[in-house]
Write a protein that holds these residues in place. Structure first.
Motif, PDB file in Angstrom:
ATOM      1  N   ASP A 162       0.820  -1.218   0.000  1.00  0.00           N
ATOM      2  CA  ASP A 162       0.000   0.000   0.000  1.00  0.00           C
ATOM      3  C   ASP A 162       0.854   1.269   0.000  1.00  0.00           C
ATOM      4  N   LYS A 163       2.037   1.204   0.607  1.00  0.00           N
ATOM      5  CA  LYS A 163       2.895   2.390   0.702  1.00  0.00           C
ATOM      6  C   LYS A 163       3.722   2.612  -0.556  1.00  0.00           C
ATOM      7  N   ASP A 164       3.987   1.551  -1.322  1.00  0.00           N
ATOM      8  CA  ASP A 164       4.806   1.653  -2.532  1.00  0.00           C
ATOM      9  C   ASP A 164       3.900   1.857  -3.749  1.00  0.00           C
ATOM     10  N   ASP A 165       4.157   2.904  -4.519  1.00  0.00           N
ATOM     11  CA  ASP A 165       3.316   3.226  -5.680  1.00  0.00           C
ATOM     12  C   ASP A 165       3.392   2.139  -6.747  1.00  0.00           C
ATOM     13  N   PHE A 166       4.592   1.602  -6.983  1.00  0.00           N
ATOM     14  CA  PHE A 166       4.758   0.553  -7.988  1.00  0.00           C
ATOM     15  C   PHE A 166       3.992  -0.708  -7.603  1.00  0.00           C
ATOM     16  N   SER A 167       4.170  -1.146  -6.355  1.00  0.00           N
ATOM     17  CA  SER A 167       3.495  -2.363  -5.890  1.00  0.00           C
ATOM     18  C   SER A 167       1.991  -2.178  -5.851  1.00  0.00           C
ATOM     19  N   LYS A 168       1.552  -1.007  -5.437  1.00  0.00           N
ATOM     20  CA  LYS A 168       0.116  -0.734  -5.351  1.00  0.00           C
ATOM     21  C   LYS A 168      -0.529  -0.750  -6.733  1.00  0.00           C
ATOM     22  N   LYS A 169       0.239  -0.382  -7.756  1.00  0.00           N
ATOM     23  CA  LYS A 169      -0.273  -0.367  -9.119  1.00  0.00           C
ATOM     24  C   LYS A 169      -0.403  -1.786  -9.675  1.00  0.00           C
ATOM     25  N   TYR A 170       0.562  -2.658  -9.355  1.00  0.00           N
ATOM     26  CA  TYR A 170       0.615  -3.982  -9.979  1.00  0.00           C
ATOM     27  C   TYR A 170      -0.134  -5.058  -9.199  1.00  0.00           C
ATOM     28  N   PHE A 171      -0.054  -5.033  -7.861  1.00  0.00           N
ATOM     29  CA  PHE A 171      -0.571  -6.148  -7.071  1.00  0.00           C
ATOM     30  C   PHE A 171      -1.963  -5.823  -6.538  1.00  0.00           C
ATOM     31  N   ILE A 172      -2.907  -6.713  -6.852  1.00  0.00           N
ATOM     32  CA  ILE A 172      -4.295  -6.490  -6.440  1.00  0.00           C
ATOM     33  C   ILE A 172      -4.810  -7.590  -5.509  1.00  0.00           C
ATOM     34  N   GLY A 173      -4.017  -8.608  -5.270  1.00  0.00           N
ATOM     35  CA  GLY A 173      -4.463  -9.697  -4.405  1.00  0.00           C
ATOM     36  C   GLY A 173      -3.320 -10.635  -4.067  1.00  0.00           C
ATOM     37  N   ILE A 174      -3.556 -11.488  -3.073  1.00  0.00           N
ATOM     38  CA  ILE A 174      -2.560 -12.462  -2.620  1.00  0.00           C
ATOM     39  C   ILE A 174      -3.239 -13.814  -2.491  1.00  0.00           C
ATOM     40  N   SER A 175      -2.576 -14.840  -2.995  1.00  0.00           N
ATOM     41  CA  SER A 175      -3.100 -16.206  -2.867  1.00  0.00           C
ATOM     42  C   SER A 175      -2.000 -17.111  -2.344  1.00  0.00           C
ATOM     43  N   LYS A 176      -2.406 -18.133  -1.611  1.00  0.00           N
ATOM     44  CA  LYS A 176      -1.458 -19.112  -1.083  1.00  0.00           C
ATOM     45  C   LYS A 176      -1.779 -20.472  -1.675  1.00  0.00           C
ATOM     46  N   ASP A 177      -0.783 -21.060  -2.355  1.00  0.00           N
ATOM     47  CA  ASP A 177      -0.916 -22.383  -2.955  1.00  0.00           C
ATOM     48  C   ASP A 177       0.062 -23.311  -2.253  1.00  0.00           C
ATOM     49  N   LYS A 178      -0.472 -24.217  -1.450  1.00  0.00           N
ATOM     50  CA  LYS A 178       0.341 -25.107  -0.599  1.00  0.00           C
ATOM     51  C   LYS A 178       1.154 -24.248   0.366  1.00  0.00           C
ATOM     52  N   ASP A 179       2.486 -24.155   0.186  1.00  0.00           N
ATOM     53  CA  ASP A 179       3.315 -23.364   1.097  1.00  0.00           C
ATOM     54  C   ASP A 179       3.848 -22.097   0.447  1.00  0.00           C
ATOM     55  N   ASP A 180       3.493 -21.843  -0.805  1.00  0.00           N
ATOM     56  CA  ASP A 180       4.017 -20.694  -1.538  1.00  0.00           C
ATOM     57  C   ASP A 180       2.950 -19.620  -1.684  1.00  0.00           C
ATOM     58  N   TYR A 181       3.384 -18.365  -1.489  1.00  0.00           N
ATOM     59  CA  TYR A 181       2.504 -17.216  -1.678  1.00  0.00           C
ATOM     60  C   TYR A 181       2.702 -16.650  -3.085  1.00  0.00           C
ATOM     61  N   ASN A 182       1.593 -16.205  -3.683  1.00  0.00           N
ATOM     62  CA  ASN A 182       1.610 -15.606  -5.015  1.00  0.00           C
ATOM     63  C   ASN A 182       0.935 -14.244  -4.959  1.00  0.00           C
ATOM     64  N   LEU A 183       1.512 -13.286  -5.663  1.00  0.00           N
ATOM     65  CA  LEU A 183       0.924 -11.953  -5.787  1.00  0.00           C
ATOM     66  C   LEU A 183       0.167 -11.887  -7.112  1.00  0.00           C
ATOM     67  N   LEU A 184      -1.112 -11.558  -7.050  1.00  0.00           N
ATOM     68  CA  LEU A 184      -1.940 -11.458  -8.248  1.00  0.00           C
ATOM     69  C   LEU A 184      -1.798 -10.060  -8.829  1.00  0.00           C
ATOM     70  N   THR A 185      -1.600  -9.979 -10.134  1.00  0.00           N
ATOM     71  CA  THR A 185      -1.310  -8.708 -10.790  1.00  0.00           C
ATOM     72  C   THR A 185      -2.521  -8.172 -11.535  1.00  0.00           C
ATOM     73  N   SER A 186      -2.503  -6.879 -11.771  1.00  0.00           N
ATOM     74  CA  SER A 186      -3.587  -6.218 -12.485  1.00  0.00           C
ATOM     75  C   SER A 186      -3.424  -6.313 -13.996  1.00  0.00           C
ATOM     76  N   GLU A 187      -2.201  -6.576 -14.468  1.00  0.00           N
ATOM     77  CA  GLU A 187      -1.930  -6.664 -15.901  1.00  0.00           C
ATOM     78  C   GLU A 187      -1.725  -8.113 -16.314  1.00  0.00           C
ATOM     79  N   GLY A 188      -2.429  -8.537 -17.365  1.00  0.00           N
ATOM     80  CA  GLY A 188      -2.223  -9.877 -17.892  1.00  0.00           C
ATOM     81  C   GLY A 188      -2.793 -10.962 -17.004  1.00  0.00           C
ATOM     82  N   ASN A 189      -2.445 -12.191 -17.349  1.00  0.00           N
ATOM     83  CA  ASN A 189      -2.949 -13.352 -16.630  1.00  0.00           C
ATOM     84  C   ASN A 189      -1.895 -13.968 -15.719  1.00  0.00           C
ATOM     85  N   TYR A 190      -0.754 -13.350 -15.601  1.00  0.00           N
ATOM     86  CA  TYR A 190       0.337 -13.957 -14.840  1.00  0.00           C
ATOM     87  C   TYR A 190       0.257 -13.596 -13.354  1.00  0.00           C
ATOM     88  N   LYS A 191       0.899 -14.413 -12.542  1.00  0.00           N
ATOM     89  CA  LYS A 191       1.034 -14.151 -11.112  1.00  0.00           C
ATOM     90  C   LYS A 191       2.502 -14.174 -10.739  1.00  0.00           C
TER      91      LYS A 191
END
Length: 321
Positions: A162-191
């Protein structure tokens, strides 16, 4: 002498305050508490509306049916308000003029967690509280099997985003798959795969450099995943449903298919060479033997069968000589 004078001064002030308080209570005990004499203040840096002022006033009326100032049980009223799930702390007190003050601090959610189909908020202290039917607070959505001991680190990650402008622009959600965390992005279909919640600044910085130096010139839908969980390297996974990746994926599959074949070809060529060598050497004696040796033993075999048993013995002796 100075200490005695200070103690005497403090004692006098306490007596005066006690007298004024008792006088004011006697004066206002019989008075009824109207809406004008109830002050409700919500003390939050971030405005939230989980607790409504009307709800607080209704609680005050229920806890004090008579409506008189002298009948208010302030500790019980304060405990009742603190028991509300969305309330962090509450302070209830009376002024000397008989006005009831309620200073309430609500919980501010850091992220909203979806766990096994249930949604609830988590504040900066890692405390869970339910979602309101009348108000929805905008915050980061987190999904997956998140453990309670991971709440503080996850809250730190969300605050950094929330404090970083770059991160706030790209990351819109967080998901956990097994033991790994993934950052969901606003652009494209990639994580963006970050693994655990350690060294978050370093991992986000690595993704930022990848975006600025490479991803800016590419189509965002080209990738399915960008992994920054490994130290000093970034691993990308192509999106198989992106048409421009067909030629790259086909070429990669061909290279993978060719990998085991060279070893098998070498073995066959070596065996062929080995088989050819004895055939070439054995061919020469066969050519010299065929016309001379083969017809002679056949004739001898025929002559051996026709005569009697005594004659082949003498012929054999002659051959040996």
């Amino acid at each position: 002498m100075k200490n005695k004078y200070r103690i005497l001064k403090i004692g006098i002030t306490v007596i005066i305050l006690g007298f004024l308080l008792s006088f004011s209570l006697k004066k206002f005990n019989g008075q009824t508490i109207t809406d004008n004499k109830i002050s409700v203040k919500m003390n939050e840096k971030t405005p939230v509306y989980f607790v409504d002022e009307k709800d607080i006033r209704e609680i005050v009326k229920k806890e004090n049916p008579s409506g008189k100032v002298g009948d208010i049980d302030i500790p019980a009223l304060e405990k009742k308000i603190n028991a509300l799930p969305a309330v962090d702390s509450a302070n209830v007190y009376l002024n000397l003029n008989g006005k009831l003050n309620l200073d309430i601090k609500q919980r501010v959610p850091v992220f909203r967690l979806n766990y096994h189909g249930k949604d609830f908020y988590v504040d900066e202290k890692g405390v869970e509280f339910p979602i309101s039917k009348t108000y929805s607070h905008p915050c980061m959505l987190v999904t997956g099997n998140v453990k309670k001991d991971e709440y503080p680190k996850l809250a730190e990650l969300v605050e950094k985003i929330d404090k970083d402008d770059f991160s706030k622009k790209y990351f819109i959600g967080i998901s956990k798959d097994k033991d790994d965390y993934n950052l969901l992005t606003s652009e494209g279909n990639y994580k963006v795969e970050i693994g655990d919640l350690d060294n978050i600044d370093f991992k986000v910085r690595g993704f930022k450099t990848f975006v600025e130096k490479y991803l800016v010139y590419q189509d965002p839908q080209k990738y399915n995943m960008v992994s920054v969980k490994y130290q000093n390297q970034i691993v990308t996974t192509l999106n198989p449903y992106f048409k421009e990746n067909d030629s790259i994926l086909k070429a990669g599959n061909k290279e993978l298919a060719k990998v085991p074949t060279p070893t098998a070809v070498k073995k066959t060529t070596e065996t062929k060479k080995e088989t050819k060598k004895p055939s070439s050497t054995s061919a020469k004696p066969k050519e010299s033997i065929k016309p001379k040796t083969k017809p002679k033993p056949k004739e001898t075999q025929k002559t051996e069968k026709k005569p009697t048993a005594t004659k082949p013995k003498t012929k054999a002796k002659v051959k040996i000589e």
